[in-house]
Design a protein around this motif. Structure first.
Motif, PDB file in Angstrom:
ATOM      1  N   UNK A  32       0.822  -1.216   0.000  1.00  0.00           N
ATOM      2  CA  UNK A  32       0.000   0.000   0.000  1.00  0.00           C
ATOM      3  C   UNK A  32       0.854   1.263   0.000  1.00  0.00           C
ATOM      4  N   UNK A  33       2.132   1.108  -0.430  1.00  0.00           N
ATOM      5  CA  UNK A  33       3.052   2.253  -0.493  1.00  0.00           C
ATOM      6  C   UNK A  33       3.194   2.708  -1.942  1.00  0.00           C
ATOM      7  N   UNK A  34       3.027   3.993  -2.166  1.00  0.00           N
ATOM      8  CA  UNK A  34       3.184   4.581  -3.490  1.00  0.00           C
ATOM      9  C   UNK A  34       4.323   5.610  -3.413  1.00  0.00           C
ATOM     10  N   UNK A  35       5.304   5.474  -4.345  1.00  0.00           N
ATOM     11  CA  UNK A  35       6.431   6.406  -4.412  1.00  0.00           C
ATOM     12  C   UNK A  35       6.363   7.133  -5.755  1.00  0.00           C
ATOM     13  N   UNK A  36       6.507   8.447  -5.699  1.00  0.00           N
ATOM     14  CA  UNK A  36       6.430   9.279  -6.897  1.00  0.00           C
ATOM     15  C   UNK A  36       7.723  10.060  -7.031  1.00  0.00           C
ATOM     16  N   UNK A  37       8.380   9.874  -8.183  1.00  0.00           N
ATOM     17  CA  UNK A  37       9.613  10.617  -8.475  1.00  0.00           C
ATOM     18  C   UNK A  37       9.331  11.754  -9.432  1.00  0.00           C
ATOM     19  N   UNK A  43      11.279  13.265  -4.238  1.00  0.00           N
ATOM     20  CA  UNK A  43      10.715  11.920  -4.052  1.00  0.00           C
ATOM     21  C   UNK A  43       9.644  12.009  -2.978  1.00  0.00           C
ATOM     22  N   UNK A  44       8.415  11.538  -3.295  1.00  0.00           N
ATOM     23  CA  UNK A  44       7.297  11.597  -2.370  1.00  0.00           C
ATOM     24  C   UNK A  44       6.813  10.174  -2.055  1.00  0.00           C
ATOM     25  N   UNK A  45       6.487   9.994  -0.758  1.00  0.00           N
ATOM     26  CA  UNK A  45       5.991   8.697  -0.282  1.00  0.00           C
ATOM     27  C   UNK A  45       4.551   8.866   0.173  1.00  0.00           C
ATOM     28  N   UNK A  46       3.650   8.028  -0.389  1.00  0.00           N
ATOM     29  CA  UNK A  46       2.234   8.048  -0.027  1.00  0.00           C
ATOM     30  C   UNK A  46       1.804   6.631   0.361  1.00  0.00           C
ATOM     31  N   UNK A  47       0.715   6.577   1.116  1.00  0.00           N
ATOM     32  CA  UNK A  47       0.061   5.295   1.384  1.00  0.00           C
ATOM     33  C   UNK A  47      -1.410   5.429   1.016  1.00  0.00           C
ATOM     34  N   UNK A  48      -2.010   4.295   0.671  1.00  0.00           N
ATOM     35  CA  UNK A  48      -3.437   4.309   0.335  1.00  0.00           C
ATOM     36  C   UNK A  48      -4.238   4.351   1.627  1.00  0.00           C
ATOM     37  N   UNK A  49      -5.208   5.266   1.671  1.00  0.00           N
ATOM     38  CA  UNK A  49      -5.975   5.467   2.897  1.00  0.00           C
ATOM     39  C   UNK A  49      -7.189   4.556   2.976  1.00  0.00           C
ATOM     40  N   UNK A  64       5.818  11.137   3.683  1.00  0.00           N
ATOM     41  CA  UNK A  64       7.017  11.973   3.747  1.00  0.00           C
ATOM     42  C   UNK A  64       7.518  12.232   2.347  1.00  0.00           C
ATOM     43  N   UNK A  65       8.546  13.125   2.220  1.00  0.00           N
ATOM     44  CA  UNK A  65       9.139  13.353   0.918  1.00  0.00           C
ATOM     45  C   UNK A  65      10.603  13.719   1.117  1.00  0.00           C
ATOM     46  N   UNK A  66      11.372  13.634   0.022  1.00  0.00           N
ATOM     47  CA  UNK A  66      12.819  13.891   0.120  1.00  0.00           C
ATOM     48  C   UNK A  66      13.282  14.546  -1.176  1.00  0.00           C
ATOM     49  N   UNK A  67      14.081  15.579  -1.010  1.00  0.00           N
ATOM     50  CA  UNK A  67      14.711  16.248  -2.155  1.00  0.00           C
ATOM     51  C   UNK A  67      16.043  15.573  -2.401  1.00  0.00           C
TER      52      UNK A  67
END
Length: 780
Positions: A32-37, A43-49, A64-67
Motif C-alpha cells: 500500500x506504499x506509493x512512491x512518486x519521483x 521523491x514523495x511517499x504516499x500510502x493508500x488510505x 514523507x518526501x525527500x529532495x
C-alpha cells in the motif's frame, strides 16, 4: 468492452510562477506504499488510505518526501520489500533509501554511471536475503550484475556490450538488451549471446519488458509487439499496435500500450484491440499484481481489470462467443477447474445455439456434443415432444436469432422438417454416448417421435425392435393413430411384453375391414405366421371363435399349436402362470370343439405328462376306460376323473351316464383299491350309478356299513324315480284322454248325430241308458 476501469489516483498541482519542473517522472508501488519521483528531483511517499470492495485505491495520504538534489530528475524507482530498501535512479546513479523513512542507507554507497536498472527475484543463501541488481551503463557499454544485501552489495558479474544499452529486461539468468539498433539475448551464466533482430526505432520508442514467466515483450519492426521466449523463439503471434508508442506492459492476458494521447489494450490471445482509454501527455506504465498505473505529466491513474468471469459472461451475452472461448481457454490456469469446465460448456453450447438457428446444423451438432448439451433443452423446443424426466433446469441462453419452431411448423413446414432432421441426427449420435445414458427415456422417446414424424418407418422399426427406452404410454397411442400395428408389436416385444406384442401384431390380419381389398386369405396368413407361435395361436383363435371356422385343419392346427407352446414352456421352465393359462385354454378347446382330429392330436402328446388332455382325447376316441385309468393312475386327480365322467356324459342318456361312472368305480377298485375314495365316489354321485351294477362289482369283503349310505340313497333314488315315472305316466295318460275328448267333440260327434236324435230345441239327442262319453269311445 470495458475490460479496465480507470480512476484518478493522484494529481499534481502545477507551479503558477516560473518554469515548472514539478512534473511526474516515474512511480513505484509496493503493497500500500506509493512512491512518486519528480522531474525536479523530489521523491514523495504516499500510502493508500482506503479501498473499495474490489480493492481499488480511492485516496492517497502523504507520509514523507525527500529532495534528492538541487537539480536532475528521478528517472527510476524500485522497492525491495524483503530488505526495506528503495532504489532510486537519480543523476545517473543509484541511491538506496529506507523505504519507509526515505533516509539513505549509509552502508550502501551510490552506484555511478547507471542509465537504467532491473531487479531479479529475491534469494536466500546461508540465512541471508539478497536481490540481484542489473545496472546498465551507457558510458561503460555494459551491464553490471550486483548482489544487494541489507547492508552491502557486491559486483558478481559484468556483461560487455558493443553498443549503448537503451532498454533492459531480465528473466532469471537471461538478459534481454535493446541497443540503438538491435535486440539481443544474453545468459550471464552460460555466456551465450543470441542476436534477435534489428530495429530502426528512436531511443524513446525502444521497449524491452518482462511478459509472462520466461517471455519478453519487445517493440519490433513495423510497430509489432513481439513476444520472445528466453530461448530466442516466439510461440505467440505479435500484436499489431499503432506508432508513437511511449511504453507498454503485460497484464495477462492483455498488453497495454501507452501513447501520448491514449492507451490501447490488446489481447495477447487473439491480438485484437479490445479497449481504448484517452489520456493527455502519457509517459509510462507500471503493472502490479492487482492493477496497472498510468503515469502522465501531472496525474496518476489506476486501471482495475474487470474479473475474468464477468468479462467472459459479457462476451457471451453479446454473442461474441469465439472471443469468449479464446479468452476462457487462455486464462484457464487462473480459474478453478470446475468453474472453467462449466463456463466452457456454456460458451460452446451458446455457440451451438447460434449456429443452430442459422441452420448451420453440422457445426451446431459438433458444438452441442462438445458442450455436453442437455438434450432435453433441445427436445423441448419442438412441438408435440414429451419430456419424461421432471428435473430439467433450463439453462438455454437467449440468442438474437432464435426462432419459434412451433410457429415455423405451422407457417413453413418444409423449413421445420430441416430442423426435425437435425434433431434426428443429433439424438441418433448421442444415443449411445455417455450423455445419452443420462437421459435414455427422453432421448429414445423423442427419437421415436422424430422417426414417426419424418415417416422413416424402417428406422422406426429398427429402433423399437432393438433394446430401447421408449415410454409405452407415450409411443403406443401415436402408433395406433398412424395404424402402425406391426411397429406396436415390435415395441411391446422389445419391452418383454410378448403377449401384448402378439395381440397387436395379429391386428394386422384380424383388424381389417372385411371389404378391404388387401384382406389376406387364411391360408396365406397361416403361412406367414408359421414361425410366430403366439401370433399363430391368436389368429387361429380368431378363425375358430369369431369366424366360426369348421375346417378340421384349423381346429387341429390350433390344438397342436397349443401343445407346442405348452411343451416348449415346460422344457425351458417358463412362467408357470402362462403355462397354466395355456393348458386351461387347451382343455377348454378339446372339450368344446368337435372338428379336430383327435387321433393325430393324441399322437402329439402321447409321450408327454399332459394326462388330462390325453384323457379328453381318448374319450373322443371312445376309450373311456383307458382315459379314466390315466386320470386315476397317472394324474392321480380324483376331481379330474369325476369331472371327466360328468362332462363326457353331458347330453347323453341315463344308461351312458351310469356306464361311464361304473367304469370309474371299476378303475378305482382295480388299479387303486382305495376304499375311502371308492366309497366317496358312490356317496357323492348316487344318481349316476345303477344299483344292481354296483352290487355286482363291489368286493365281497366290504361290509354293509361301508355302503349303507349309498344303498339307502340309491334305494330312495330308485323309489323316487319309480314313483316319478308312475306319476309322469298317469299325467301323460290324463293328457292323452283330454286330447282325445277334445278330438271327439270336434270331429266324431257331428257324424254320429242323426235326425231322430235331434230335439225340438236343436240339441243333439242321447241314447237312453248310455253316457255320451261311452258312446264316443265306442265310436272311436
Amino acid at each position: 468492452m470495458d475490460i479496465f476501469t480507470s480512476s484518478l489516483l493522484f494529481e499534481k498541482v502545477p507551479v503558477t510562477k516560473g518554469k515548472d519542473k514539478s512534473k511526474i517522472q516515474c512511480i513505484e508501488c509496493s503493497c500500500n506504499n506509493i512512491y512518486i519521483g519528480g522531474k525536479d528531483g523530489v521523491l514523495q511517499h504516499y500510502t493508500t488510505s482506503s479501498k473499495t470492495k474490489h480493492g481499488e485505491c480511492q485516496t492517497l495520504r502523504e507520509v514523507t518526501k525527500r529532495q534528492m538534489g538541487r537539480s536532475g530528475e528521478i528517472s527510476q524507482l524500485k522497492a525491495v520489500l524483503v530488505l526495506n530498501h528503495l532504489l532510486v535512479l537519480w543523476d545517473s546513479s543509484i541511491t538506496v533509501l529506507n523505504m519507509f523513512s526515505l533516509e539513505p542507507i549509509a552502508a550502501l554507497k551510490k552506484i555511478q554511471n547507471v542509465s537504467l536498472f532491473r531487479l531479479g527475484e529475491p534469494t536466500v543463501h546461508a540465512q541471508q536475503v539478497s536481490v540481484e541488481l542489473f545496472a546498465a551503463s551507457t558510458k561503460r557499454r555494459a551491464v553490471s550484475i550486483l548482489k544487494v544485501c541489507v547492508d552491502r552489495w557486491e559486483c558478481v558479474g559484468n556483461v560487455a556490450l558493443t553498443q549503448d544499452p537503451v532498454a533492459l529486461a531480465v528473466c532469471e539468468t537471461c538478459l534481454c538488451v535493446a541497443t540503438s539498433d538491435r535486440y539481443i539475448l544474453h545468459d550471464y551464466q552460460t555466456q551465450n549471446t543470441l542476436e534477435l533482430f534489428t530495429h530502426n526505432l528512436g531511443k524513446q520508442n525502444v521497449l524491452a519488458k518482462e511478459s509472462v514467466k520466461g517471455e519478453f515483450l519487445l517493440h519490433g519492426p513495423g510497430n509489432l509487439g513481439m513476444f520472445v521466449l528466453k530461448t530466442g523463439i516466439s510461440q505467440r503471434p505479435p500484436v499489431p499496435w499503432l506508432d508513437g508508442v511511449c511504453d507498454a506492459v503485460v497484464h495477462f492476458p492483455y498488453v497495454l500500450v501507452l501513447r501520448s494521447k491514449s492507451l490501447q489494450i490488446y489481447s495477447m490471445l487473439d491480438q485484437q484491440l479490445k479497449q481504448t482509454v484517452f489520456y493527455n501527455n502519457g509517459k509510462s506504465l507500471l503493472s502490479t499484481t492487482d492493477c496497472v498505473f498510468v503515469v502522465t505529466d501531472r496525474e496518476i491513474h489506476r486501471l482495475s481489470q474487470t474479473p475474468l468471469e464477468l468479462q467472459i459472461q459479457k462476451l457471451v451475452t453479446c454473442e461474441r462467443v469465439n472471443e469468449a472461448l479464446i479468452l476462457l481457454d487462455g486464462v484457464q490456469a487462473l480459474l478453478p477447474q470446475d468453474l472453467y469446465e462449466n463456463m466452457h460448456r456454456s460458451i460452446v453450447c451458446t455457440s451451438g445455439w447460434i449456429h443452430f438457428y442459422e441452420e448451420d446444423f453440422l457445426n451446431a451438432k459438433e458444438l452441442f456434443s462438445k458442450g455436453n448439451l442437455d438434450p432435453r433443452e433441445l427436445i423441448c423446443l419442438y412441438p408435440d415432444m414429451t419430456l419424461i424426466s421432471e428435473d430439467l433446469k433450463f439453462q438455454r441462453p437467449t440468442v438474437s436469432n432464435a426462432k419459434d419452431l412451433r410457429k415455423l411448423n405451422n407457417e413453413t413446414p418444409s423449413k421445420f422438417l430441416e430442423f426435425l432432421s437435425f434433431l434426428c441426427l443429433y439424438l441418433k449420435d448421442i444415443r449411445r454416448a455417455d450423455l445419452g445414458h443420462l437421459f435414455p427415456q427422453d432421448i429414445d422417446t423423442a427419437l421415436f417421435k422424430v422417426y414417426l414424424g419424418l415417416g422413416h418407418y424402417d428406422k422406426l422399426d429398427q429402433l423399437v425392435s432393438s433394446c430401447n427406452n421408449c415410454i409405452l404410454d407415450v409411443c403406443v397411442p401415436d402408433l395406433e393413430h398412424h395404424k402402425r400395428f406391426f411397429t406396436i408389436g415390435l415395441l411391446y416385444q422389445s419391452h418383454g411384453q410378448n403377449f401384448n406384442a402378439i395381440q397387436v401384431g395379429v391386428l394386422i390380419f384380424t383388424g381389417r375391414d372385411p371389404g378391404d381389398k388387401t384382406t389376406f386369405e387364411p391360408q396365406e396368413v397361416l403361412s406367414m405366421l408359421a414361425n410366430y407361435p403366439f401370433a399363430l395361436i391368436l389368429y387361429l383363435e380368431y378363425l375358430v371363435n369369431e369366424q366360426q371356422s369348421q375346417m378340421e385343419k384349423h381346429h387341429t392346427l390350433l390344438a397342436n399349436t397349443y401343445i407346442t407352446q405348452i411343451l416348449h414352456s415346460e422344457l425351458i421352465k417358463n412362467n408357470t402362470i402362462n403355462l397354466k393359462e395355456m393348458r386351461q385354454k387347451l382343455e377348454q378347446f378339446l372339450w368344446q370343439s368337435s372338428f379336430y382330429d383327435a387321433g393325430s392330436v393324441y399322437v402329439r402328446i402321447q409321450s408327454s405328462a399332459l394326462h388330462v388332455e390325453k384323457a379328453i382325447l381318448l374319450g373322443r376316441l371312445g376309450e373311456h376306460r383307458k382315459a379314466l385309468h390315466l386320470l386315476v393312475d397317472k394324474e392321480r386327480d380324483k376331481k379330474a376323473a369325476e369331472n371327466y365322467c360328468w362332462r363326457t356324459s353331458a347330453g347323453r342318456d341315463r344308461e351312458f351316464t351310469q356306464h361311464i361312472f361304473s367304469c370309474l368305480l371299476q378303475v378305482y377298485l382295480e388299479s387303486r383299491p382305495d376304499v375311502p375314495v371308492a366309497v366317496d365316489l358312490l356317496n357323492q354321485n348316487v344318481p349316476a350309478f345303477n344299483l344292481f351294477r354296483v352290487l355286482e362289482v363291489l368286493p365281497g369283503s366290504w361290509s354293509l356299513q361301508l355302503v349303507m349310505r349309498f344303498l339307502c340313497e340309491s334305494l330312495r333314488e330308485s323309489m323316487h324315480g319309480k314313483r316319478m315315472r308312475s306319476l309322469e305316466k298317469s299325467l301323460a295318460r290324463m293328457d292323452n284322454l283330454r286330447q282325445r275328448h277334445a278330438w271327439l267333440l270336434i270331429f266324431i260327434l257331428p257324424i254320429y248325430t242323426d235326425g231322430s236324435n235331434t230335439r225340438s230345441d236343436g240339441q243333439i239327442g242321447q241314447k237312453p241308458g248310455v253316457s255320451l262319453v261311452s258312446q264316443a269311445v265306442d265310436w272311436a
